[in-house]
Design an enzyme around this catalytic site. Sequence first.
Site, short mmCIF file in Angstrom:
data_model
loop_
_atom_site.label_atom_id
_atom_site.label_comp_id
_atom_site.label_asym_id
_atom_site.label_seq_id
_atom_site.Cartn_x
_atom_site.Cartn_y
_atom_site.Cartn_z
N HIS A 196 39.86 43.30 40.70
CA HIS A 196 40.58 42.70 39.19
C HIS A 196 40.41 42.47 37.99
CE1 HIS A 196 40.85 40.36 43.72
NE2 HIS A 196 42.39 41.37 43.99
N HIS A 231 33.33 41.20 41.83
CA HIS A 231 34.81 40.43 42.17
C HIS A 231 33.77 39.56 40.75
CE1 HIS A 231 37.95 42.48 44.62
NE2 HIS A 231 36.63 42.52 45.03
N GLU A 288 30.30 38.75 44.68
CA GLU A 288 31.36 37.57 43.59
C GLU A 288 30.23 37.44 42.96
OE1 GLU A 288 34.52 36.73 43.20
OE2 GLU A 288 35.22 37.03 45.69
N GLU A 333 38.31 40.26 36.12
CA GLU A 333 36.96 39.76 36.83
C GLU A 333 36.08 41.23 35.57
OE1 GLU A 333 37.38 39.24 40.95
OE2 GLU A 333 39.04 37.83 40.75
#
Length: 531
Positions: free
Chosen positions: A112, A244, A336, A115
């Site tokens: 993404h 991410h 994450e 990110e």
Amino acid sequence: MAWPYFLDCDRFFASEQEGCHDPLAPLRARQEVAFSNLSPDEPSTIIQFTYHSNAQMYNVLKRTAAKCSHISRTYSIGRSTEGKDLLAIEFTDNPGGHELLEPEIKLVGNMHGNEVLGRQLLLYLAQYLCSEYLLGNQRIQTLVNTTRIHILASMNPDGYELAAAEGHELNGWTVGRTNAQNLDLNRNFPDLTSILYRNRRIKRFRTDHIPIPDSYWFGKVASETYAVMKWIRSVPFVQSASLHGGELVISYPFDFSRHLHEERMFSPTPDEQAFKQLARTYADSHASMADNNTERCGASFIRSGGIINGALWYSFPGGMSDFNYLHTNCLEITVELGCDKFPSEEELYPEWLRNKEALLSFMESVHRGIKGVVKDEEGYGIKGASISVRGIRKDVTTAEDGDYWRLMNSGTHIITASAKGYSKVSKRIYLPAHMEKAGRVNFVLKKVPVQPVGPDYHLFLSSSLDTYDRFDPYNHFQSYGRSEPGEPREPREPGMGGEPGMGGERQEKPWWWNYFTQAGVSAPTWLLRNF
């Protein structure tokens, strides 16, 4: 409002009076002085903890590969929608090719575009591996000499440019997330998880190496997704991490719920324990991820220790991690990295310190479970042989020279090797709780006459095993793919024929097409010849 300081604002403004102000200019000046005093032949681990444009990223990767040319190289896996290189760098003691019994691992960042922390961490990691290897760091030398590490710092360079134009202070949660076609790349992979759920009760249905359905190629396939799929299929990856942002947690497959109407439902893979161990390895080595007292970003991961099954967190189809697991041997987790998707430059160095040990420990964890070579009686490796573990309905297959890797936790296991035209061989093994390297389990298979099977079995195989090698079978991506004026089209994949009459510009599908694609069955492509 001042121009975002991390951009090359000299291209747009003539002086400070017009708003071109870089508050980090003194810091960069001191760093440049330090760099100028270094001898080019003297190795040193000095990293600039600043953001990099796409051009700067390519430069860093290429300079790193040149500095450590005996253990690294850069290569392109393809191009983005807007034609930017998807440039990867590899580290190994023999760059450029696969070595027998050497496991391959990949790290992917910036899927993404907004990110961005993962992108920066992977750039720092590449420089760190190179410099520390040259400085004689024994841990890094052992890791590089026994592993083939692939790093793709940015899977979505087009999206990153949009996010960087706003800057970390203004960037929201959506600008730059998708690619230039407005496609979310982590929803753009073939939805093999739904195929598994529909067919898992069929006796002979394989839960591994599920082929890509032909109907997938009639949807919107991003250039970036296409490039990564070819990459995944061409290299025998063992494990992977996709970096991410937006939370502080490790999630692992399945990401798509086993019940269509349940958005949050525990949906484990057959390798649930192996995935949990992978996730634990990263989370426990991170400075704060596994601490239940750590401030999170909205979601509650109390008592989870910083890891969670993806579908239990939130469900979505078409994810890259599920595709890796169901289409190849690779086990991929999603990392994450924190609440702030686009942190300030002042946070980059602290974030590197929080994640450095976790990244190294994760790469080292590929050396667990078992590995070996499957050969015939004449000593030749058998490509495509299946390695199965009793109680785990997920096989791995051997690579080109017959070598394999199977990530497993400690305990007693029954391992079986099999291949078409060969006898099966089973072995009982015991893996201690604390192994510093993977156990070696080799197999020698005897040739046997191929037994005839019933017609129903052939009908079943025609929709699964026999179609695994069919990648873009109608050449749709190449025929309809976006190309710049005057650019030659990329050559067709060897052995992949195109459907006659399917050239020209990509056409919209007729209204009835979605009935087939939503049902997940092979759509009647021959009906499109009249459209």
